[in-house]
Design a protein around this motif. Structure first.
Motif, PDB file in Angstrom:
ATOM      1  N   ARG A   1       0.816  -1.224   0.000  1.00  0.00           N
ATOM      2  CA  ARG A   1       0.000   0.000   0.000  1.00  0.00           C
ATOM      3  C   ARG A   1       0.850   1.275   0.000  1.00  0.00           C
TER       4      ARG A   1
ATOM      5  N   ALA B   1       0.906   4.076  -2.976  1.00  0.00           N
ATOM      6  CA  ALA B   1       0.575   5.482  -2.698  1.00  0.00           C
ATOM      7  C   ALA B   1       1.690   6.399  -3.201  1.00  0.00           C
TER       8      ALA B   1
ATOM      9  N   GLU C   1      -8.216  -3.153  -7.370  1.00  0.00           N
ATOM     10  CA  GLU C   1      -9.147  -3.821  -6.435  1.00  0.00           C
ATOM     11  C   GLU C   1     -10.347  -4.403  -7.169  1.00  0.00           C
TER      12      GLU C   1
ATOM     13  N   GLY D   1       1.231   1.212 -12.449  1.00  0.00           N
ATOM     14  CA  GLY D   1       0.730   2.304 -13.286  1.00  0.00           C
ATOM     15  C   GLY D   1       1.862   3.088 -13.942  1.00  0.00           C
TER      16      GLY D   1
ATOM     17  N   GLU E   1      -5.927  -1.122 -19.258  1.00  0.00           N
ATOM     18  CA  GLU E   1      -5.277   0.199 -19.257  1.00  0.00           C
ATOM     19  C   GLU E   1      -4.111   0.299 -20.247  1.00  0.00           C
TER      20      GLU E   1
ATOM     21  N   GLU F   1       1.310   6.990  -6.643  1.00  0.00           N
ATOM     22  CA  GLU F   1      -0.012   7.588  -6.941  1.00  0.00           C
ATOM     23  C   GLU F   1      -0.840   6.683  -7.852  1.00  0.00           C
ATOM     24  N   ARG F   2      -0.747   5.385  -7.601  1.00  0.00           N
ATOM     25  CA  ARG F   2      -1.504   4.418  -8.382  1.00  0.00           C
ATOM     26  C   ARG F   2      -2.970   4.473  -7.968  1.00  0.00           C
ATOM     27  N   ASP F   3      -3.870   4.463  -8.939  1.00  0.00           N
ATOM     28  CA  ASP F   3      -5.300   4.374  -8.664  1.00  0.00           C
ATOM     29  C   ASP F   3      -5.604   2.914  -8.318  1.00  0.00           C
ATOM     30  N   VAL F   4      -5.579   2.602  -7.013  1.00  0.00           N
ATOM     31  CA  VAL F   4      -5.706   1.200  -6.598  1.00  0.00           C
ATOM     32  C   VAL F   4      -7.107   0.644  -6.813  1.00  0.00           C
ATOM     33  N   ALA F   5      -8.096   1.538  -6.939  1.00  0.00           N
ATOM     34  CA  ALA F   5      -9.473   1.057  -7.172  1.00  0.00           C
ATOM     35  C   ALA F   5      -9.510   0.189  -8.433  1.00  0.00           C
ATOM     36  N   LYS F   6      -8.709   0.557  -9.424  1.00  0.00           N
ATOM     37  CA  LYS F   6      -8.681  -0.212 -10.680  1.00  0.00           C
ATOM     38  C   LYS F   6      -8.157  -1.621 -10.433  1.00  0.00           C
TER      39      LYS F   6
END
Ligand code: 4AD
Ligand code: MG
Length: 448
Positions: free
Chosen positions: A270, A274, A284, A429, A367, A277-282
């Motif tokens: 995690r 962070a 998850e 990312g 992506e 600045e990875r969009d972790v929602a993608k």
């Protein structure tokens, strides 16, 4: 920092392990600790110096007030160059709301003063950073990406060991072209020649007959003439091979494996995600099952969603741009199976319902990350395989050992190769695979 590394320090016979690491400072709130590291960044308000210290395990903000140290030390800290090696001591505190840990410095010693460091905290061009890759590794984003790579490699081994696979190391020097003859690195081998391996697969097929479920994990080499964001000349591949597996089994395992890898990185990385600045929602959102479409269906998707240049005539492989158009139709990785026999390697088994097609499969990442996995079911019929070797213009004598796997108890089997760098690029990312391997080897780059 990674939580697979123990969160408490193992004490006991090895004194070195008693050193406090920045990663573990939250376990030492209120205590006085001593850190060995490097000065990452420095700001000053005149009365207070904010000294960012890194020790390889993490980064912590140190606060040094004018009254906390003697005058000479305060002056020294004001002029210590970035990346100087330092020994710092102080009391650990933690912000009650954010949980951020700080060090209130009362001892500061410069162990070795750095020269003027070429990588400052302002923007630099990629060429310059790559020339200084040996130093760039110290920067927080690079540190984060390579920590994630390390965790991914651990997860790869864990997954296969948990599922009954035996690690079998494949050789690097080989006489065999596994993935075509156009991108081989040839090297002298005493009075003979050899190639740097493109894939350990052929050896894994032999090993699968000995151990059932096997995998190899190591560097592979391809003289890729194309300069793209997805190609390295030296990259790491993990290649499982499974006895008595069909194409569907290969897809089931590849999907389960990928979900496991994502889960591991989400659980253990995690802070690194962070930092990047990875969009972790993608990430998850990625759950089984992954869509499975045939090559023919992929061509249809291109017809619907691709530009004119992206229309691929039947029989040809997809390029990166076409893969992106196809994968953009899905929110998770997609399998494309049954590629035309003519665009795949000699070892692919023909589809029994249509010999123009092969029992091959690629997993295309979301992506725009392109092909993460390539694999399939292998040709297990001796006569067919002999024909294929001849048709691909490969020297039969170098493949006699491989044909033995068909001569002595041939069996249906299959497997795949996952490219570590492309997977890390996607998970992090990152735009280009060059930041996913410590010392990338590219068409135009062999240094540092
Ligand atoms: O699809 P490939 O060529 O498959 C094989 O080599 C099979 N023999 C594997 C097997 O079935 N055991 O390569 C597998 C993966 C690709 O999907 C991609 O992720 C990665 O390896 N890859 C590369 N990564 C970085 N740079 C390159 N030049 C790559 N070529 C392949
Ligand atoms: Mg491939």
């Amino acid at each position: 920092m990674s939580s697979t590394t123990p969160n408490t320090i193992p004490t006991g016979s090895v004194t070195y392990y008693n050193r406090v690491l920045i990663r573990h400072l939250a376990n030492h709130v209120g205590q006085v600790v001593e850190l060995y590291g490097w000065l990452y960044n420095r700001r000053s308000s005149g009365k207070i110096h904010f000294l960012e210290i890194r020790d390889g395990s993490g980064l912590v903000q140190g606060v040094m007030g004018r009254n906390d140290v003697d005058e000479a030390t305060f002056a020294l800290a004001d002029h210590t160059p970035q990346e100087s090696a330092v020994k710092v001591s102080g009391t650990v505190s933690q912000h009650p709301k954010t949980g951020a840990v700080e060090l209130h410095i009362n001892g500061f010693e410069v162990l070795s003063q750095a020269g003027e460091y070429p990588i400052s905290h302002k923007e630099h061009g990629v060429g310059f950073l790559m020339d200084n890759r040996h130093l760039w590794l110290r920067s927080s984003r690079q540190h984060a990406a390579l920590t994630i790579r390390s965790e991914l490699c651990l997860a790869i081994h864990q997954y296969f060991h948990q599922h009954g696979f035996v690690q079998v190391d494949a050789p690097i020097f080989t006489p065999n072209a596994c993935e075509g003859t156009t991108n081989l690195f040839e090297t002298a081998y005493f009075d003979d020649k050899a190639y740097l391996t493109q894939s350990g697969q052929l050896y894994m097929e032999a090993a699968a007959a000995a151990f059932g479920r096997v995998y190899c994990f190591g560097p592979t080499f391809r003289a890729e003439k194309s300069k793209t964001r997805r190609h390295l000349t030296e990259f790491w591949m993990v290649e499982p091979e499974m006895a008595y597996a069909t194409l569907d089994d290969v897809m089931d395992v590849a999907e389960d494996f990928m979900v496991y890898l994502i889960g591991h990185v989400l659980t253990h990385c995690r802070p690194e995600l962070a930092t990047l600045e990875r969009d972790v929602a993608k990430l998850e959102a990625i759950v089984k099952p992954f869509p499975r479409i045939s090559y023919d269906e992929a061509l249809e998707l291109l017809k619907q969603h691709g530009s004119e240049e992206q229309q691929v005539p039947w029989g040809e492989d997809f390029g990166g741009d076409e893969e992106t158009v196809i994968s953009n139709q899905f929110d998770r990785p997609v399998f494309i199976h049954r590629y035309p026999t003519q665009c795949k390697a000699f070892y692919m088994k023909e589809d029994p319902t249509d010999p123009k097609k092969s029992l091959s499969v690629d997993m295309i990442g979301p992506e725009g990350y392109g092909e993460l996995i390539g694999g399939g079911q292998r040709e297990d019929d001796l006569a067919v395989l002999e024909q294929k070797i001849a048709a691909h213009g490969l020297p039969k004598e170098d493949f006699e050992w491989f044909l033995d796997v068909r001569r002595y108890g041939t069996f249906s089997h299959g497997g795949f190769g996952l490219g570590v760098e492309r997977t890390v690029a996607w998970l992090c990312g990152l735009h280009h695979v060059r930041e996913t391997i410590p010392f990338p080897r590219l068409l135009d780059r062999l240094k540092p």
